[in-house]
Write a protein that holds these residues in place. Structure first.
Motif, short mmCIF file in Angstrom:
data_model
loop_
_atom_site.label_atom_id
_atom_site.label_comp_id
_atom_site.label_asym_id
_atom_site.label_seq_id
_atom_site.Cartn_x
_atom_site.Cartn_y
_atom_site.Cartn_z
N ASP A 1 12.94 44.85 -1.05
CA ASP A 1 11.89 44.81 -2.06
C ASP A 1 11.86 46.17 -2.75
O ASP A 1 11.47 47.17 -2.17
CB ASP A 1 10.54 44.53 -1.38
CG ASP A 1 9.40 44.50 -2.38
OD1 ASP A 1 9.66 44.63 -3.59
OD2 ASP A 1 8.23 44.38 -1.96
N THR B 1 10.24 46.88 -5.69
CA THR B 1 9.19 46.99 -6.69
C THR B 1 8.53 48.37 -6.67
O THR B 1 8.01 48.82 -7.69
CB THR B 1 8.12 45.91 -6.47
OG1 THR B 1 7.64 46.00 -5.11
CG2 THR B 1 8.71 44.52 -6.69
N GLY B 2 8.56 49.04 -5.53
CA GLY B 2 7.97 50.37 -5.44
C GLY B 2 8.66 51.40 -6.30
O GLY B 2 8.09 52.47 -6.57
N GLU C 1 6.79 52.91 -9.26
CA GLU C 1 5.74 53.90 -9.10
C GLU C 1 6.29 55.33 -9.11
O GLU C 1 5.52 56.28 -9.07
CB GLU C 1 4.98 53.65 -7.80
CG GLU C 1 4.30 52.28 -7.76
CD GLU C 1 3.43 52.12 -6.53
OE1 GLU C 1 3.07 53.14 -5.92
OE2 GLU C 1 3.09 50.97 -6.21
N THR D 1 14.24 45.96 -11.21
CA THR D 1 14.22 46.11 -9.75
C THR D 1 15.03 45.03 -9.06
O THR D 1 15.51 45.24 -7.94
CB THR D 1 12.77 46.09 -9.23
OG1 THR D 1 12.10 44.90 -9.68
CG2 THR D 1 12.00 47.32 -9.74
N GLU E 1 12.24 62.42 -4.07
CA GLU E 1 11.17 62.07 -3.14
C GLU E 1 11.31 62.77 -1.80
O GLU E 1 10.33 63.13 -1.18
CB GLU E 1 11.15 60.56 -2.92
CG GLU E 1 10.69 59.77 -4.12
CD GLU E 1 9.27 60.11 -4.52
OE1 GLU E 1 8.37 60.05 -3.68
OE2 GLU E 1 9.06 60.45 -5.69
N THR F 1 16.49 52.54 3.20
CA THR F 1 15.69 53.15 2.16
C THR F 1 15.51 54.64 2.41
O THR F 1 15.18 55.05 3.51
CB THR F 1 14.32 52.47 2.03
OG1 THR F 1 13.55 53.21 1.09
CG2 THR F 1 13.58 52.45 3.34
N ASP G 1 5.00 57.08 2.74
CA ASP G 1 3.96 56.44 1.95
C ASP G 1 4.49 55.33 1.04
O ASP G 1 3.72 54.58 0.45
CB ASP G 1 3.20 57.47 1.12
CG ASP G 1 4.10 58.23 0.15
OD1 ASP G 1 5.33 58.21 0.36
OD2 ASP G 1 3.57 58.82 -0.81
N LEU G 2 5.82 55.22 0.91
CA LEU G 2 6.38 54.14 0.10
C LEU G 2 7.17 53.14 0.94
O LEU G 2 7.69 52.18 0.41
CB LEU G 2 7.30 54.71 -0.99
CG LEU G 2 6.58 55.40 -2.15
CD1 LEU G 2 7.59 55.95 -3.14
CD2 LEU G 2 5.63 54.46 -2.85
N ASP H 1 6.12 50.97 2.97
CA ASP H 1 5.51 49.64 2.95
C ASP H 1 5.85 48.87 1.68
O ASP H 1 5.81 47.65 1.65
CB ASP H 1 3.98 49.76 3.06
CG ASP H 1 3.55 50.22 4.44
OD1 ASP H 1 4.36 50.06 5.38
OD2 ASP H 1 2.42 50.73 4.56
N LYS H 2 6.21 49.61 0.62
CA LYS H 2 6.54 48.94 -0.63
C LYS H 2 8.03 48.64 -0.74
O LYS H 2 8.42 47.69 -1.38
CB LYS H 2 6.11 49.82 -1.82
CG LYS H 2 4.60 50.07 -1.89
CD LYS H 2 4.27 50.85 -3.13
CE LYS H 2 2.77 51.13 -3.23
NZ LYS H 2 2.30 52.07 -2.23
N LEU H 3 8.84 49.51 -0.16
CA LEU H 3 10.29 49.28 -0.19
C LEU H 3 10.74 49.00 1.23
O LEU H 3 10.74 49.86 2.09
CB LEU H 3 11.02 50.51 -0.73
CG LEU H 3 10.77 50.79 -2.22
CD1 LEU H 3 11.41 52.10 -2.61
CD2 LEU H 3 11.32 49.67 -3.06
#
Length: 350
Positions: A38, A40-41, A44, A55, A98, A159, A164-165, A167-169
């Motif tokens: 995923d 989608t992060g 951000e 994405t 990051e 990843t 902090d990201l 959970d999104k990726l």
């Protein structure tokens, strides 16, 4: 010592990620790569300067890298470079902007080394936050390819984004080391008792129950001719050696030509207070050490010039095993005999 084959080294890393035949692509056979992360992060992150990202394309490219599908990797990477530069900037920025611990080392392309400061500046909100994307959009195809290849070296292992990201990726399975040789005995119906089965408790240091190594400080040259710190492993216990390293690591066989792969899960720990090395470990999926090949028996302050090099490069070429590393020609002989494994590890300062 290391020949200047930077492009060959990057090409080799690409080939190692890509093992599928072109037959399925030529035949028009449809297939998918799972798990599809995923991504989608990515939207951000600041590196695309607010532009729309593809994405789905990023997810399919990363999945193709992780499953070593060369036809898909080649076609998707080309599409990303030619049609979706903001997505390329986001993928690369996730690695070099990051994570403060990931810096393009001497083994990365010059494109990545020059672009990474723009990514870090964008992440910190300094200056023109669109400069990172502008630089990617201005690259020719060769430069964009180099940046993407270097970034995918990290994405292929999971990843690279911070906690902090995560959970999104979604994270992907870690690189797999060679199969446990004990599985052969289990398959034959032979009961295998492991250290975990013994429940020895926290008072037992399992480091001393496994093969151990010593290290010898050396220096070498990176593909661009810049000096790089190097550690040569030698067996300290009778059961240490090439067979043990092949079973416990996924290091590549190395003949002193080019640069071995970089694996950020391998860490050389260094202590700043007394300028010493503490150990060589592998970080498992849970974030804890799951392999410890070497631990310093005593504190030894490193020579200032070697410490300065370590601090500047922040990566170490680790190679071994060599029974007598100080003997003239021993390292080269091990490489020529195909009995030398190597990896580029990150330095963890504390």
């Amino acid at each position: 010592m290391v020949k200047k084959h930077g492009k060959k080294s990057r090409a080799k890393r690409k080939a190692q990620r890509a093992g599928a035949s072109h037959a399925s692509a030529a035949a028009g056979t449809l297939h998918t790569h799972e798990p599809l992360p995923d991504m989608t992060g990515l939207g951000e992150l600041p590196y695309a300067a607010g532009k729309e990202l593809d994405t789905d394309l990023a997810a399919r490219l990363v999945a193709a890298c992780r499953t070593a599908c060369k036809p898909c990797q080649t076609s998707l990477a080309q599409k990303l470079r030619t049609e979706h530069r903001p997505t390329l900037a986001a993928l690369a920025g996730a690695v070099y902007g990051e994570l403060a611990g990931i810096r393009p080392g001497a083994f990365a392309s010059s494109t990545s080394r020059s672009w990474a400061p723009l990514a870090r500046a964008a992440n910190a909100g300094e200056g023109d936050r669109g400069a990172a994307l502008a630089a990617v959009e201005a690259m020719d195809d060769e430069a964009a390819s180099d940046l993407l290849e270097d970034a995918l070296d990290h994405w292929a292992m999971g990843t690279p984004l911070p906690a902090d990201l995560v959970d999104k990726l979604a994270t992907a399975p870690p690189r797999q080391r060679p199969a446990d040789p004990m599985d052969t005995f289990r398959a034959a119906g032979i009961k295998v008792v492991t250290l975990d089965d013994l429940d020895l408790g926290d008072d037992v240091d399992t480091y001393y129950l496994a093969p151990n190594y010593g290290v010898l400080l050396m220096k070498t040259d990176a593909p661009d001719g810049q000096p790089m710190p190097m550690l040569v492993l030698y067996p300290e216990t009778d059961d240490a050696g090439i067979e043990d390293l092949e079973a416990r690591t996924d290091w590549e066989h190395w003949g002193l030509h080019g640069m071995p792969d970089m694996d950020p899960r391998w860490r050389v720990r260094a202590r700043i207070s007394d300028r010493s090395l503490q150990g060589l470990v592998h970080i498992g999926p849970d974030g804890n050490d799951d392999i410890e090949l070497w631990r310093a028996a005593e504190t030894v302050t490193l020579p200032q010039h070697w410490w300065d090099l370590l601090d500047r490069v922040q990566h170490v070429l680790v190679a071994g095993p060599v029974k007598e590393p100080e003997a003239p020609g021993a390292l080269a002989a091990a490489g020529d005999a195909g009995e030398l494994l190597a990896v580029v590890a990150r330095v963890s300062f504390h």
